[in-house]
Scaffold this active site. Structure first.
Site, short mmCIF file in Angstrom:
data_model
loop_
_atom_site.label_atom_id
_atom_site.label_comp_id
_atom_site.label_asym_id
_atom_site.label_seq_id
_atom_site.Cartn_x
_atom_site.Cartn_y
_atom_site.Cartn_z
N GLY A 91 0.75 -1.03 0.03
CA GLY A 91 0.61 0.34 -0.06
C GLY A 91 0.97 1.38 0.33
N LEU A 94 4.85 1.05 -4.17
CA LEU A 94 6.07 0.07 -4.63
C LEU A 94 5.50 -1.25 -5.49
CD1 LEU A 94 7.70 1.04 -1.38
CD2 LEU A 94 7.57 2.47 -3.28
N GLY A 95 4.31 -1.25 -5.56
CA GLY A 95 3.73 -2.26 -7.15
C GLY A 95 4.00 -3.48 -6.37
N SER A 96 3.70 -2.88 -4.60
CA SER A 96 3.99 -4.89 -4.25
C SER A 96 2.67 -5.55 -4.71
CB SER A 96 3.51 -4.67 -2.44
OG SER A 96 2.23 -3.87 -2.73
N SER A 97 1.61 -5.03 -5.02
CA SER A 97 0.25 -6.74 -5.80
C SER A 97 0.83 -6.92 -7.20
CB SER A 97 -0.95 -5.78 -5.19
OG SER A 97 -1.18 -4.27 -5.82
N ALA A 99 3.99 -7.19 -7.84
CA ALA A 99 5.46 -8.00 -7.84
C ALA A 99 4.82 -9.58 -6.62
CB ALA A 99 6.14 -7.37 -6.49
N ASP A 140 2.52 -1.54 -14.32
CA ASP A 140 3.55 -2.24 -12.44
C ASP A 140 4.03 -3.81 -12.54
OD1 ASP A 140 2.86 -0.25 -11.57
OD2 ASP A 140 1.96 -0.78 -9.39
O1 PMV Z 1 -0.93 2.89 -6.54
P1 PMV Z 1 0.07 2.01 -7.96
O2 PMV Z 1 1.18 2.17 -7.45
O3 PMV Z 1 -0.44 0.70 -8.52
O4 PMV Z 1 0.23 3.38 -8.97
C1 PMV Z 1 -0.84 3.57 -9.93
C2 PMV Z 1 -0.26 4.40 -11.36
C3 PMV Z 1 -1.98 5.09 -11.62
O5 PMV Z 1 -0.52 5.34 -12.99
C4 PMV Z 1 -2.53 5.83 -11.40
C5 PMV Z 1 -2.28 3.37 -12.68
C6 PMV Z 1 -1.96 2.71 -13.22
O6 PMV Z 1 -3.05 2.13 -13.95
O7 PMV Z 1 -1.57 3.36 -14.68
#
Ligand code: PMV
Length: 307
Positions: A91, A94-97, A99, A140
């Site tokens: 949350g 940093l892209g944990s889901s 990853a 991500d």
């Molecule tokens: O919240 P994060 O780190 O998953 O980033 C979302 C990035 C957005 O551009 C807002 C949404 C997306 O799907 O790319």
């Protein structure tokens, strides 16, 4: 089935272009050396998923993700024991889901004795990430799959161009730990876009122009130019209505501590901020003084320090 099996994937930071990437504009992202590992063993009874991420305790999505990945690879999920070890705060943007999605996919592929192509990893990774986030752009999972620094434009398939990083990028990521929902922020922007497409499309194009400038800065080792692009991108993120007071306060702290530039990063979930600085430790210290958790990530040199 070849068990035990493991899979690993990287976390990410979005350098520029979050939100506009949903509207098919390019964005820049970098994979982190920090990531997440999944281990799959044979067990007894129904599928069991254990994760060390407290925010995922009691969450049914990791098990749903494992079932979908198993089905995609023709594996029976029942009777598997899956363990997740994460070096990424969940949350925090940093892209944990993503990853988790890619690491599960790789572990399942290893269990099935298969090696997935890059295209399959990208497509399946995005499908699995949608279990967490509705209709994501796919940036991500691209970072989780590829690592490194790259330009991304959404599509089927997405357009992904790796960037050369001749001079490591000294970045600081700060996060407050107080999560906002990326999905809600994305939905809010869509409503505003629906009500005045011309104005918002113009702002999206302005960000796209900055992304092009920042890509040149990254490839020529110009960290000052990258910082300028961060600041301009933050101004446009505020105009898009996706920033937040806590983000702006941390951005101010980073700039006052000598950062070349700072901006929000990701969807707003966790109020994460990214800064580029000659002395990232000094900026990180100031951000910690303001109550944030920080991570120094030297992109291009593949090493990060958490604090
Ligand atoms: O919240 P994060 O780190 O998953 O980033 C979302 C990035 C957005 O551009 C807002 C949404 C997306 O799907 O790319």
């Amino acid at each position: 089935m070849k068990l035990p099996a493991r899979g690993r994937a990287a976390g990410k930071v979005i350098l520029l272009g979050e939100h506009v990437v949903v509207y098919a504009r390019p964005a820049l992202a970098a994979g982190l050396a920090r990531g997440l590992e999944v281990r799959v063993e044979r067990g007894a009874g129904p599928l069991a998923v254990r994760t060390d991420a407290p925010v995922l305790a009691g969450d049914e999505r990791p098990a749903a993700l494992v079932r979908e990945a198993a089905a995609a690879l023709g594996i029976q999920a029942d009777g598997l024991r899956v363990e997740v070890r994460s070096e990424l705060p969940a949350g925090a943007g940093l892209g944990s889901s993503a990853a988790l999605s890619v690491a599960v996919l790789r572990a399942m592929a290893a269990a099935a004795g298969r090696r997935l192509s890059l295209a399959d990893e990208l497509a399946l990774g995005r499908r699995l990430e949608a279990i967490f986030h509705g209709n994501p752009s796919g940036i991500d999972p691209a970072a989780a799959v590829l690592g490194g620094c790259f330009r991304f434009t959404r599509g089927e398939p997405p357009m992904v161009t790796p960037l050369r990083v001749p001079r490591p990028l000294p970045l600081v990521v700060a996060y407050t730990g107080r999560g906002r929902s990326t999905g809600a922020v994305v939905a809010g922007l869509r409503e505003r876009w629906e009500s005045d497409r011309t104005a918002y499309e113009r702002l999206f194009d302005e960000v796209a122009g900055l992304v092009a400038e920042a890509a040149v800065a990254v490839e020529s080792g110009d960290v000052v130019g990258l910082g300028r692009a961060f600041d301009e991108n933050q101004r446009l993120l505020e105009a898009l209505g996706v920033s937040a007071p806590e983000v702006e306060s941390l951005v101010g702290t980073a700039r006052n501590a000598g950062a070349f530039g700072a901006k929000l990063t990701g969807g707003g979930g966790g109020g994460a901020v990214i800064a580029v600085a000659a002395e990232p430790e000094r900026v990180a210290q100031a951000l910690r003084g303001a109550g944030a958790q920080t991570m120094v990530a030297v992109v291009g040199a593949a090493q990060e320090e958490a604090a």
